[in-house]
Design an enzyme around this catalytic site. Sequence first.
Site, PDB file in Angstrom:
ATOM      1  N   GLY A   1      -0.237 -13.169  -0.592  1.00 51.36           N
ATOM      2  CA  GLY A   1       1.121 -12.651  -0.575  1.00 51.36           C
ATOM      3  C   GLY A   1       1.500 -12.239   0.834  1.00 51.36           C
ATOM      4  O   GLY A   1       1.097 -12.878   1.805  1.00 51.36           O
ATOM      5  N   CYS A   2       2.250 -11.173   0.962  1.00 49.96           N
ATOM      6  CA  CYS A   2       2.697 -10.682   2.264  1.00 49.96           C
ATOM      7  C   CYS A   2       1.522 -10.495   3.218  1.00 49.96           C
ATOM      8  O   CYS A   2       0.607  -9.718   2.947  1.00 49.96           O
ATOM      9  CB  CYS A   2       3.430  -9.357   2.082  1.00 49.96           C
ATOM     10  SG  CYS A   2       3.786  -8.501   3.617  1.00 49.96           S
ATOM     11  N   PHE A   3       1.561 -11.184   4.361  1.00 49.15           N
ATOM     12  CA  PHE A   3       0.411 -11.086   5.259  1.00 49.15           C
ATOM     13  C   PHE A   3       0.306  -9.731   5.951  1.00 49.15           C
ATOM     14  O   PHE A   3      -0.770  -9.339   6.388  1.00 49.15           O
ATOM     15  CB  PHE A   3       0.341 -12.236   6.268  1.00 49.15           C
ATOM     16  CG  PHE A   3       1.599 -12.612   7.013  1.00 49.15           C
ATOM     17  CD1 PHE A   3       2.620 -11.714   7.283  1.00 49.15           C
ATOM     18  CD2 PHE A   3       1.752 -13.918   7.466  1.00 49.15           C
ATOM     19  CE1 PHE A   3       3.749 -12.080   7.995  1.00 49.15           C
ATOM     20  CE2 PHE A   3       2.882 -14.307   8.188  1.00 49.15           C
ATOM     21  CZ  PHE A   3       3.889 -13.386   8.449  1.00 49.15           C
TER      22      PHE A   3
ATOM     23  N   TYR B   1       8.248  -0.649   2.194  1.00 49.07           N
ATOM     24  CA  TYR B   1       8.244  -1.974   1.574  1.00 49.07           C
ATOM     25  C   TYR B   1       7.097  -2.106   0.586  1.00 49.07           C
ATOM     26  O   TYR B   1       7.279  -2.579  -0.545  1.00 49.07           O
ATOM     27  CB  TYR B   1       8.128  -3.054   2.654  1.00 49.07           C
ATOM     28  CG  TYR B   1       7.480  -4.318   2.148  1.00 49.07           C
ATOM     29  CD1 TYR B   1       8.182  -5.209   1.336  1.00 49.07           C
ATOM     30  CD2 TYR B   1       6.141  -4.589   2.439  1.00 49.07           C
ATOM     31  CE1 TYR B   1       7.564  -6.351   0.841  1.00 49.07           C
ATOM     32  CE2 TYR B   1       5.525  -5.721   1.949  1.00 49.07           C
ATOM     33  CZ  TYR B   1       6.247  -6.597   1.152  1.00 49.07           C
ATOM     34  OH  TYR B   1       5.622  -7.707   0.648  1.00 49.07           O
TER      35      TYR B   1
ATOM     36  N   CYS C   1       0.420  -6.958   4.414  1.00 47.52           N
ATOM     37  CA  CYS C   1      -0.416  -6.167   3.500  1.00 47.52           C
ATOM     38  C   CYS C   1      -1.880  -6.575   3.575  1.00 47.52           C
ATOM     39  O   CYS C   1      -2.772  -5.727   3.530  1.00 47.52           O
ATOM     40  CB  CYS C   1       0.099  -6.314   2.068  1.00 47.52           C
ATOM     41  SG  CYS C   1       1.782  -5.700   1.814  1.00 47.52           S
TER      42      CYS C   1
END
Length: 222
Positions: free
Chosen positions: A43-45, A200, A47
């Site tokens: 997912g979001c890099f 976020y 994170c």
Amino acid sequence: MPRTRHLTMFKTSALVLTITLVVMLRAAPGEARSLETAIVAGGCFWCVEADFDKVDGVVETVSGFTGGHVENPSYKQVTRGGTGHYEAVKITYDADRLSYRRLLDLFFRSIDPTDAGGQFCDRGPSYRTAVFAQTEAQAQTARAAKADAQAALGRKIVTPVLEAGEFYPAEDYHQNYYASQERILTRFGWVTKARAYKGYRKGCGRDARVEALWGDAAPFVH
């Protein structure tokens, strides 16, 4: 003593001292490291970077893109779709302190590996999960880690083990985003990237979902 002889003796002594220092530094304990790399998409890099920078034995994390067919893609290209790329992170680690298998065990328990359409609030192909194996040995280890995670979870894991291709680092703007003190204008106001990242992550529900799935086995929930 003639001046030339004195100078020669001085140069010889300096050379011996230099060689001795080099030998001592090379022999110093803890200096030699066996560095290897792993590439994962979770997912979001931002994170994934934030999570694995906390792991003992990890030396460096780099956010980037892989798995697609477009060379040197931009973030906008990847998130817009059509490149085939995943948001991914290349993790450099000291194999004497952290095994590839241990790293993957942490990875599977830090994502929702049952979701084939993205991760948490981030939807679309670029946010899919995957392990990108760089060797056959890594592929075998990844398949074993996936099977064990599936048994532990009691649900089908859809995260694929894929052959690694070219990895393209993302723009500097994205590197270590979670820790940056640079201020930007966001929906949270004029804040640091670090603060925007926290907002976020919480708003996206990442930790809540991971904890619901993995419970006490979730390594990065905070």
